[in-house]
Design a protein around this motif. Structure first.
Motif, mmCIF file in Angstrom:
data_model
loop_
_atom_site.group_PDB
_atom_site.id
_atom_site.type_symbol
_atom_site.label_atom_id
_atom_site.label_comp_id
_atom_site.label_asym_id
_atom_site.label_seq_id
_atom_site.Cartn_x
_atom_site.Cartn_y
_atom_site.Cartn_z
ATOM 1 N N ASP A 154 0.884 4.167 -2.824
ATOM 2 C CA ASP A 154 0.715 5.584 -2.481
ATOM 3 C C ASP A 154 1.882 6.417 -3.005
ATOM 4 O O ASP A 154 1.681 7.532 -3.525
ATOM 5 C CB ASP A 154 0.598 5.742 -0.962
ATOM 6 N N SER A 209 0.938 11.669 -9.778
ATOM 7 C CA SER A 209 0.151 12.900 -9.640
ATOM 8 C C SER A 209 1.028 14.136 -9.793
ATOM 9 O O SER A 209 0.595 15.156 -10.356
ATOM 10 C CB SER A 209 -0.549 12.920 -8.273
ATOM 11 N N ALA A 216 1.696 6.550 -6.854
ATOM 12 C CA ALA A 216 0.559 7.383 -7.240
ATOM 13 C C ALA A 216 0.864 8.860 -7.006
ATOM 14 O O ALA A 216 0.516 9.722 -7.831
ATOM 15 C CB ALA A 216 -0.683 6.963 -6.465
ATOM 16 N N ALA A 217 1.521 9.173 -5.890
ATOM 17 C CA ALA A 217 1.883 10.572 -5.620
ATOM 18 C C ALA A 217 2.897 11.075 -6.649
ATOM 19 O O ALA A 217 2.827 12.228 -7.093
ATOM 20 C CB ALA A 217 2.454 10.696 -4.209
ATOM 21 N N THR A 222 4.954 10.501 1.009
ATOM 22 C CA THR A 222 4.669 9.082 0.766
ATOM 23 C C THR A 222 5.949 8.286 0.537
ATOM 24 O O THR A 222 6.029 7.111 0.899
ATOM 25 C CB THR A 222 3.738 8.933 -0.439
ATOM 26 N N GLU A 264 3.515 15.951 -1.129
ATOM 27 C CA GLU A 264 2.866 14.646 -0.957
ATOM 28 C C GLU A 264 3.748 13.517 -1.487
ATOM 29 O O GLU A 264 3.828 12.441 -0.880
ATOM 30 C CB GLU A 264 1.515 14.644 -1.677
ATOM 31 N N GLN A 316 0.828 -1.202 0.000
ATOM 32 C CA GLN A 316 0.000 0.000 0.000
ATOM 33 C C GLN A 316 0.865 1.256 0.000
ATOM 34 O O GLN A 316 0.561 2.231 -0.694
ATOM 35 C CB GLN A 316 -0.914 -0.005 1.232
ATOM 36 N N ALA A 317 1.957 1.229 0.766
ATOM 37 C CA ALA A 317 2.858 2.381 0.791
ATOM 38 C C ALA A 317 3.506 2.583 -0.576
ATOM 39 O O ALA A 317 3.711 3.729 -1.017
ATOM 40 C CB ALA A 317 3.929 2.193 1.866
#
Length: 362
Positions: free
Chosen positions: A159, A166, A162-163, A222, A218, A155-156
Motif C-alpha cells: 500500500d 500513484s 503503491a501510494a 500509508t 495518502e 500488505q502495508a
C-alpha cells in the motif's frame, strides 16, 4: 515469498527463544541489565537499521515486523505464558501433610497424615493428553500470529509503495496539465482558443493539483501505517525509504486447483478449529468421569497417644454425590462439543469460499 504453516511454526520456536524485553523511555529496563534479552533487543535494532539503510523491500518489512516490532514481541510473550499455563495444568497437585498435637494434663495425642489425590493420579494420563492438545492449539495460534503479522507487514508495504507510485503519476499528470493550461492561456491570448477551451484546460490543471494533494496525503498515511506495523521509533522511521515502484507482476497465474489445495492444506484457521475440536472431545471424556466423582484422596495416617501404642493406617476421603450428580456439567460439556463440531464445519466451508474468492481477485 509467503510464509507457510510449517515455516510459521518453526519461526515461533525460534522467535520465542529470542524473546526480548523493552526499555521504556524515562524508566528503568524491565529486565535485569545482565539479561541477554537486552542484547537481543539491541541486535534486533541493529538488524532493523541495516535493513533501513537502503530502500525497504517487502521481505525486509516482514523481517523487521517479526524481529523488532514490540507488538509482535508482546504476542510471543502472551503465547509463552499460555504455553506455561498448559504445562502447569498437567502437573499433579502437591501432597498434603497434616499434623496436630493435642494435650490434656499428662496425656498428649499427636496425629500425622500425608494425603495425596488418588483421582488426580488416575486421571494423569488424560490430563497429559489434554495439555499436549492445548500446546498444539497454542502453537497453531502463534503460527497464525506469525503469518498475520507477515501478511499485514507485506500488505502495508504494498500500500505504501503503491501510494508513492500513484503520487509520482499524479505529479506527472499535474505537470502535463500545467503545460496544457499555459498553452491554452497563450492560445487564447492570440485568439486561437476560445475562452471555454482555455477555461477547460485551467480546470484540468486545478483538478490535477487537487489530485496531487490527495496523493500526498495518502502516501503519508500509508507510510505511517507501515511504520506502526513495524513498530519503528522516530529515528528509525526517519531512516525508512521506499522503492519508487512495485515489482512486476508474474508472467502467468498459478493453476487454480493446485493453488487452492496447497492453500487449504496450510490454512491455520482450519487446523486450529480441528485442534480445538479434538481438545473439546478429550475434555468431554474427562468431564464424564469427574462430573460425578471429582474428589478422591488417600493418605497414610499415624496417631500416637502418651502411654499407648502408636496407631498407623490410612485415610480415604470421598465426596458423596448427593446434591450434585454432575448432570449439568455433562450437558454443558456435550453442548460445548456440539458447538465446536459445528464451528469446525463452518470454518472449513468459509475457508473454501474464501479461497475461491481470493483466486478471483488474484
Amino acid at each position: 515469498p509467503g510464509v507457510g504453516r510449517k515455516t510459521a511454526e518453526r519461526m515461533v520456536v525460534e522467535l520465542k527463544d529470542r524473546l526480548v524485553k523493552l526499555e521504556l523511555p524515562g524508566a528503568g529496563a524491565l529486565s535485569d541489565p545482565s539479561d541477554t534479552r537486552a542484547e537481543a533487543r539491541a541486535d534486533a535494532e541493529s538488524k532493523a537499521r541495516a535493513l533501513l539503510a537502503e530502500p525497504l523491500s517487502a521481505d525486509g518489512a516482514v523481517q523487521i515486523a517479526l524481529g523488532y516490532s514490540p507488538t509482535f514481541q508482546r504476542m510471543l510473550a502472551e503465547s509463552a505464558a499460555a504455553s506455561a499455563a498448559a504445562t502447569q495444568s498437567a502437573r499433579l497437585p502437591n501432597p498434603i501433610l497434616s499434623y496436630s498435637d493435642l494435650a490434656a494434663g499428662n496425656v498428649t495425642e499427636i496425629d500425622r497424615a500425608l494425603t495425596i489425590s488418588l483421582l488426580d493420579i488416575l486421571l494423569l494420563p488424560q490430563r497429559l493428553r489434554l495439555a499436549d492438545q492445548q500446546q498444539v492449539q497454542h502453537r497453531l495460534r502463534s503460527a497464525g500470529d506469525v503469518i498475520a503479522t507477515a501478511t499485514d507487514a507485506r500488505q502495508a508495504w504494498v500500500d505504501a509503495v503503491a501510494a508513492r507510485q500513484s503520487l509520482t503519476y499524479a505529479e506527472q499528470a499535474r505537470k502535463a496539465a500545467e503545460a496544457g493550461a499555459e498553452l491554452g492561456r497563450r492560445m487564447a491570448a492570440v485568439g486561437n482558443f476560445s475562452r471555454i477551451e482555455a477555461a477547460r484546460e485551467q480546470s484540468f490543471y486545478a483538478e490535477a493539483t487537487a489530485d496531487v494533494a490527495r496523493a500526498q496525503l495518502e502516501a503519508q498515511r500509508t507510510r505511517e501505517v507501515l511504520i506502526r506495523l513495524l513498530g519503528l521509533s522516530n529515528d528509525l522511521a526517519a531512516m525508512m525509504t521506499l522503492p519508487d515502484r512495485l515489482p512486476d507482476l508474474p508472467v502467468a497465474p498459478d493453476d487454480e486447483s493446485v493453488l487452492a489445495r496447497r492453500a487449504f492444506d496450510q490454512r491455520l484457521d482450519v487446523a486450529l478449529a480441528r485442534a480445538e475440536l479434538d481438545f473439546t472431545a478429550r475434555s468431554l471424556g474427562l468431564t464424564r468421569v469427574t462430573s460425578t466423582v471429582n474428589a478422591l484422596e488417600v493418605g497414610a495416617a499415624s496417631n500416637s497417644t502418651t502411654g499407648e501404642d502408636t496407631l498407623k493406617g490410612y485415610e480415604l476421603e470421598f465426596r458423596l454425590p448427593i446434591f450434585d450428580f454432575g448432570d449439568a456439567r455433562r450437558a454443558n460439556a456435550e453442548a460445548v462439543y456440539l458447538a465446536a463440531l459445528n464451528r469446525t464445519a463452518a470454518v472449513i466451508a468459509e475457508a473454501q469460499s474464501h479461497l475461491r474468492e481470493s483466486y478471483l481477485a488474484y
